[in-house]
Design an enzyme around this catalytic site. Sequence first.
Site, PDB file in Angstrom:
ATOM      1  N   GLU A 264      -3.672   7.517  -4.555  1.00 37.08           N
ATOM      2  CA  GLU A 264      -4.063   6.969  -5.870  1.00 37.08           C
ATOM      3  C   GLU A 264      -5.358   7.619  -6.354  1.00 37.08           C
ATOM      4  O   GLU A 264      -6.246   7.858  -5.535  1.00 37.08           O
ATOM      5  CB  GLU A 264      -4.234   5.449  -5.748  1.00 37.08           C
TER       6      GLU A 264
ATOM      7  N   HIS B 204      -1.411   0.341  -9.874  1.00 38.78           N
ATOM      8  CA  HIS B 204      -2.050  -0.619  -8.955  1.00 38.78           C
ATOM      9  C   HIS B 204      -2.604  -1.845  -9.709  1.00 38.78           C
ATOM     10  O   HIS B 204      -3.820  -2.054  -9.770  1.00 38.78           O
ATOM     11  CB  HIS B 204      -3.155   0.059  -8.136  1.00 38.78           C
TER      12      HIS B 204
ATOM     13  N   ARG C  62       0.863  -1.183   0.000  1.00 34.41           N
ATOM     14  CA  ARG C  62       0.000   0.000   0.000  1.00 34.41           C
ATOM     15  C   ARG C  62       0.897   1.230   0.000  1.00 34.41           C
ATOM     16  O   ARG C  62       1.968   1.223   0.628  1.00 34.41           O
ATOM     17  CB  ARG C  62      -0.884   0.035   1.262  1.00 34.41           C
TER      18      ARG C  62
HETATM   19  P1  NDP Z   1      -1.321 -11.371   5.173  1.00 30.26           P
HETATM   20  O1  NDP Z   1      -2.190 -10.835   6.262  1.00 30.26           O
HETATM   21  O2  NDP Z   1      -1.402 -12.793   4.808  1.00 30.26           O
HETATM   22  O3  NDP Z   1       0.224 -11.068   5.555  1.00 30.26           O
HETATM   23  C1  NDP Z   1       0.646  -9.879   6.115  1.00 30.26           C
HETATM   24  C2  NDP Z   1       2.116 -10.010   6.540  1.00 30.26           C
HETATM   25  O4  NDP Z   1       2.569  -8.731   6.987  1.00 30.26           O
HETATM   26  C3  NDP Z   1       2.350 -10.986   7.681  1.00 30.26           C
HETATM   27  O5  NDP Z   1       3.548 -11.682   7.464  1.00 30.26           O
HETATM   28  C4  NDP Z   1       2.499 -10.080   8.905  1.00 30.26           C
HETATM   29  O6  NDP Z   1       3.322 -10.710   9.865  1.00 30.26           O
HETATM   30  C5  NDP Z   1       3.166  -8.861   8.283  1.00 30.26           C
HETATM   31  N1  NDP Z   1       2.912  -7.632   9.020  1.00 30.26           N
HETATM   32  C6  NDP Z   1       1.707  -7.111   9.351  1.00 30.26           C
HETATM   33  N2  NDP Z   1       1.868  -5.978  10.055  1.00 30.26           N
HETATM   34  C7  NDP Z   1       3.199  -5.784  10.183  1.00 30.26           C
HETATM   35  C8  NDP Z   1       3.993  -4.786  10.819  1.00 30.26           C
HETATM   36  N3  NDP Z   1       3.446  -3.762  11.484  1.00 30.26           N
HETATM   37  N4  NDP Z   1       5.339  -4.913  10.761  1.00 30.26           N
HETATM   38  C9  NDP Z   1       5.908  -5.943  10.098  1.00 30.26           C
HETATM   39  N5  NDP Z   1       5.210  -6.913   9.465  1.00 30.26           N
HETATM   40  C10 NDP Z   1       3.864  -6.834   9.524  1.00 30.26           C
HETATM   41  O7  NDP Z   1      -1.591 -10.428   3.927  1.00 30.26           O
HETATM   42  P2  NDP Z   1      -1.491 -10.766   2.365  1.00 30.26           P
HETATM   43  O8  NDP Z   1      -0.142 -11.339   2.100  1.00 30.26           O
HETATM   44  O9  NDP Z   1      -2.691 -11.486   1.897  1.00 30.26           O
HETATM   45  O10 NDP Z   1      -1.586  -9.274   1.759  1.00 30.26           O
HETATM   46  C11 NDP Z   1      -0.724  -8.244   2.188  1.00 30.26           C
HETATM   47  C12 NDP Z   1      -1.170  -6.906   1.647  1.00 30.26           C
HETATM   48  O11 NDP Z   1      -0.854  -6.813   0.269  1.00 30.26           O
HETATM   49  C13 NDP Z   1      -2.679  -6.642   1.680  1.00 30.26           C
HETATM   50  O12 NDP Z   1      -3.104  -6.219   2.955  1.00 30.26           O
HETATM   51  C14 NDP Z   1      -2.848  -5.573   0.619  1.00 30.26           C
HETATM   52  O13 NDP Z   1      -2.790  -4.294   1.185  1.00 30.26           O
HETATM   53  C15 NDP Z   1      -1.643  -5.781  -0.298  1.00 30.26           C
HETATM   54  N6  NDP Z   1      -2.083  -6.228  -1.640  1.00 30.26           N
HETATM   55  C16 NDP Z   1      -1.763  -5.469  -2.735  1.00 30.26           C
HETATM   56  C17 NDP Z   1      -2.186  -5.854  -3.994  1.00 30.26           C
HETATM   57  C18 NDP Z   1      -1.858  -5.029  -5.187  1.00 30.26           C
HETATM   58  O14 NDP Z   1      -2.651  -5.029  -6.129  1.00 30.26           O
HETATM   59  N7  NDP Z   1      -0.727  -4.364  -5.233  1.00 30.26           N
HETATM   60  C19 NDP Z   1      -2.981  -7.075  -4.211  1.00 30.26           C
HETATM   61  C20 NDP Z   1      -3.214  -7.825  -2.998  1.00 30.26           C
HETATM   62  C21 NDP Z   1      -2.785  -7.396  -1.769  1.00 30.26           C
HETATM   63  P3  NDP Z   1       3.237 -10.337  11.425  1.00 30.26           P
HETATM   64  O15 NDP Z   1       1.775 -10.323  11.791  1.00 30.26           O
HETATM   65  O16 NDP Z   1       4.008 -11.437  12.084  1.00 30.26           O
HETATM   66  O17 NDP Z   1       3.893  -9.005  11.590  1.00 30.26           O
END
Ligand code: NDP
Length: 324
Positions: A262, A280, A233
Amino acid sequence: MSRPDLLQAGPLMPYLVEELERRFTLWPLHEQAEPAAFIAREGRRFQAAVTSTFVGFPADLVEACPNLRLIASFGVGTDSLALPYAQSRGITVTNTPDVLNDDTANMAIALLLACSRNLVANDRYLRAGQWPRAGDPPLGRGIAGRIIGIVGLGRIGMVIAQRLEAFGCVIAYHTRNLRADVPWRHAPDLVALAREAAALIVIVPGGPATQHMIDAEVMDALGPEGLLINVARGSVVDEAALVTALTEGRLGGAGLDVYQNEPHVPEAMFGLDQVILQPHQGSATRETRRAMADLVIGNLDRFFAGEALLTPLALSPSSRSVSA
Ligand code: NDP
């Protein structure tokens, strides 16, 4: 039999709209002459609503629909939805996880390869007639054997890591929690990871917890040879600091799919050859977008049939405390 009412919070892809119109009486908020007056008048009508991560679902819309029990969102990100508030009101929220992992991971890999090999700049160089005039362009960089830091190792980050293994990269990841189920090194210190990595690939959720997580300090640690790939994001990266770091040559390059505001992208980026910009497009293939739409439809069908939903979001801790 009358079809259930469904509130549509904003524009959605034509296939999804067609399928929804087949099943429901669809009320597109964005097509109302006066959306605010419409929702104030008709809000009580809706038990379910459909939206997307691009459109969002703000708290005042939740407020205006006192009988709402489901928000079905197209996309995986929840940062544009008033999630804790909706859940505190007993509203279930669904999203479309997993079906977009492959294509979003592919976008991250495509940006990494394109940046490291100057693919887009070289294309421009050739088309401008520079090759015969000025000879070969500057050399690119390989990624085999180099450390790639993945910021966020969830559903999509995992797929990125698996693909990078095939390219011979050394993978390290930064998350809040160590994962016991993966062979890669956990890097609890993001700046230290940036210092040793050839590139960082950012794939954490947006929202307050990750706001400007990639700041000037992380960019300086990546350095003039380092690459930043952001498919997460726009809010995760300090965009003003990124423009400055790129312009001053303190950061080697960037591959960006997402932006702070965006569809607006800082114009300063347009003149930078070491930056590759995508509007995006992470999940934007016909196959994945259709699978996402089918998941939205599946959740709505089940909701109105009184069956278990396919992809309900877990109750967030804040909504638990609000409702407790
Ligand atoms: P998940 O919830 O499966 O994974 C999120 C990961 O981020 C976990 O490993 C989590 O680990 C880590 N994380 C969360 N918060 C933090 C933090 N504060 N510091 C460090 N690590 C953190 O999400 P997805 O993989 O399904 O998707 C991730 C994001 O990708 C979505 O939320 C979306 O915004 C974006 N996305 C973008 C797209 C695009 O078109 N460009 C398409 C699809 C998704 P932990 O909790 O251990 O910290």
